[in-house]
Scaffold this motif. Structure first.
Motif, PDB file in Angstrom:
ATOM      1  N   GLU A 122       0.817  -1.171   0.144  1.00  0.00           N
ATOM      2  CA  GLU A 122       0.175  -0.267   0.090  1.00  0.00           C
ATOM      3  C   GLU A 122       0.869   1.209  -0.053  1.00  0.00           C
ATOM      4  O   GLU A 122       1.883   1.210   0.610  1.00  0.00           O
ATOM      5  N   HIS A 144      -1.199  -0.130  -4.487  1.00  0.00           N
ATOM      6  CA  HIS A 144      -2.827   0.032  -3.835  1.00  0.00           C
ATOM      7  C   HIS A 144      -2.646   1.472  -3.122  1.00  0.00           C
ATOM      8  O   HIS A 144      -2.125   1.950  -2.407  1.00  0.00           O
ATOM      9  N   THR A 148      -6.210   2.792   1.912  1.00  0.00           N
ATOM     10  CA  THR A 148      -5.170   1.587   2.174  1.00  0.00           C
ATOM     11  C   THR A 148      -5.594   1.501   3.623  1.00  0.00           C
ATOM     12  O   THR A 148      -5.252   2.060   4.636  1.00  0.00           O
ATOM     13  N   VAL A 187      -4.235  -1.394  -7.343  1.00  0.00           N
ATOM     14  CA  VAL A 187      -5.500  -1.574  -6.901  1.00  0.00           C
ATOM     15  C   VAL A 187      -5.923  -0.065  -6.418  1.00  0.00           C
ATOM     16  O   VAL A 187      -5.079   0.646  -6.044  1.00  0.00           O
ATOM     17  N   GLU A 189      -8.949   1.409  -4.198  1.00  0.00           N
ATOM     18  CA  GLU A 189     -10.018   1.137  -3.440  1.00  0.00           C
ATOM     19  C   GLU A 189     -10.900   2.376  -2.873  1.00  0.00           C
ATOM     20  O   GLU A 189     -10.321   3.291  -2.439  1.00  0.00           O
ATOM     21  N   LYS A 190     -12.082   2.243  -2.918  1.00  0.00           N
ATOM     22  CA  LYS A 190     -13.016   3.149  -2.626  1.00  0.00           C
ATOM     23  C   LYS A 190     -12.703   4.606  -2.770  1.00  0.00           C
ATOM     24  O   LYS A 190     -12.350   5.489  -1.871  1.00  0.00           O
ATOM     25  N   ILE A 210     -11.839  -1.708  -6.205  1.00  0.00           N
ATOM     26  CA  ILE A 210     -12.806  -2.323  -5.458  1.00  0.00           C
ATOM     27  C   ILE A 210     -13.455  -1.026  -4.839  1.00  0.00           C
ATOM     28  O   ILE A 210     -12.933  -0.130  -4.075  1.00  0.00           O
ATOM     29  N   GLN A 219     -11.490  -5.791 -11.398  1.00  0.00           N
ATOM     30  CA  GLN A 219     -12.322  -5.750 -10.391  1.00  0.00           C
ATOM     31  C   GLN A 219     -11.811  -6.673  -9.486  1.00  0.00           C
ATOM     32  O   GLN A 219     -11.471  -7.691  -9.837  1.00  0.00           O
TER      33      GLN A 219
END
Length: 271
Positions: A122, A144, A148, A187, A189-190, A210, A219
């Motif tokens: 991350e 990522h 995180t 990745v 995320e959100k 995600i 995904q």
């Protein structure tokens, strides 16, 4: 039929080609041999041995407590069940943030002891030196960004990230930096769907979302959430494909009844 469905082994290069060919990438988590076997047989392109094992396998509230040894154990179990998918393993909290040498050592241990195909970590600019060190050693790295989870106590919330312009700009520049450093994928995320589209369009490496909308190159979901084993976790981005919590508790309850009533085992089930 997917362009890459006949490929015997998915590699980091396959994922790059999938982005180029505009074929969506599918990824799910797995933490054990049996699940990995089923997920791989179902045709996913990549399996993430996530530090989410801390939550769904060990019952912790956050991803922070899981150790490097435990991640290696889960990765070993998964690798033994996989024929086709690319297996990516999370570097757990504390195994790479403090210094690049420790980061490399952690990544090498995962690759050597589990025989996984890549690692994930991350962060952006703040872990630049660690990423550089790992990539230079020939280890594939997935980035990522966005929410995180290892930084949860810093954020103080699991809410959507990068809604403000300043954080959104940093996320875009971090994504470009990860590409420059040699990460093969990232990745997201959100984060808002419009921002995820912007990031996806501005880098040549695949983005896996995600809770980041439909514009990412692929995904990822946590397997236990996707098949409905967790009934208490219902974020907006989650689609449940099964309700295994109800199915399994129902089956267990029926088993208990059958044993108590001496219906099981019956004559056919006895030697």
């Amino acid at each position: 039929m997917s362009v890459h469905s006949e490929i015997k082994k998915i590699t980091t290069e396959t994922l790059r080609k999938m982005k180029f060919d505009k074929e969506k990438i599918t990824m799910l988590t797995a933490y054990d041999f049996t699940t990995a076997k089923m997920v791989d047989a179902g045709g996913v392109d990549a399996i993430l041995v996530g530090d989410s094992a801390s939550n769904v396998m060990a019952g912790y509230e956050t991803t922070l407590p899981i150790t490097l040894d435990q991640m290696i154990y889960h990765a070993q179990c998964v690798i033994r069940g996989v024929d086709r998918a690319l297996v990516v393993v999370d570097l757990p909290f504390g195994s790479y943030q403090s210094n690049p040498e420790k980061a490399l050592e952690s990544a090498v241990r995962i690759m050597k002891e589990s025989e996984a195909h890549a690692i994930k970590l991350e962060g952006g600019k703040e872990v630049e030196k660690s990423i550089k060190k790992i990539v230079n050693a020939g280890i594939p790295v997935m980035g990522h960004l966005g929410l995180t989870p290892q930084s949860i106590y810093q954020f103080g919330t699991y809410k959507v990230r990068a809604k403000e312009e300043e954080e959104a700009e940093k996320l875009i520049s971090d994504a470009k930096l990860l590409e420059e450093l040699g990460c093969f994928s990232v990745v997201l995320e959100k984060i808002p769907a419009a921002l995820a589209k912007k990031v996806t369009d501005s880098v040549s490496i695949p983005t896996i979302g995600i809770g980041a909308g439909p514009h990412c190159d692929g995904q990822v979901l946590v397997y236990h959430d996707m098949v409905g084993m967790n009934k208490d976790f219902s974020p907006k981005f989650l689609r449940r494909y099964l309700d295994l919590y109800t199915e399994i508790t129902g089956a267990v309850s029926q088993y208990v009844k059958d044993v108590k009533s001496t219906d099981f085992p019956n004559q056919e089930e006895s030697y």
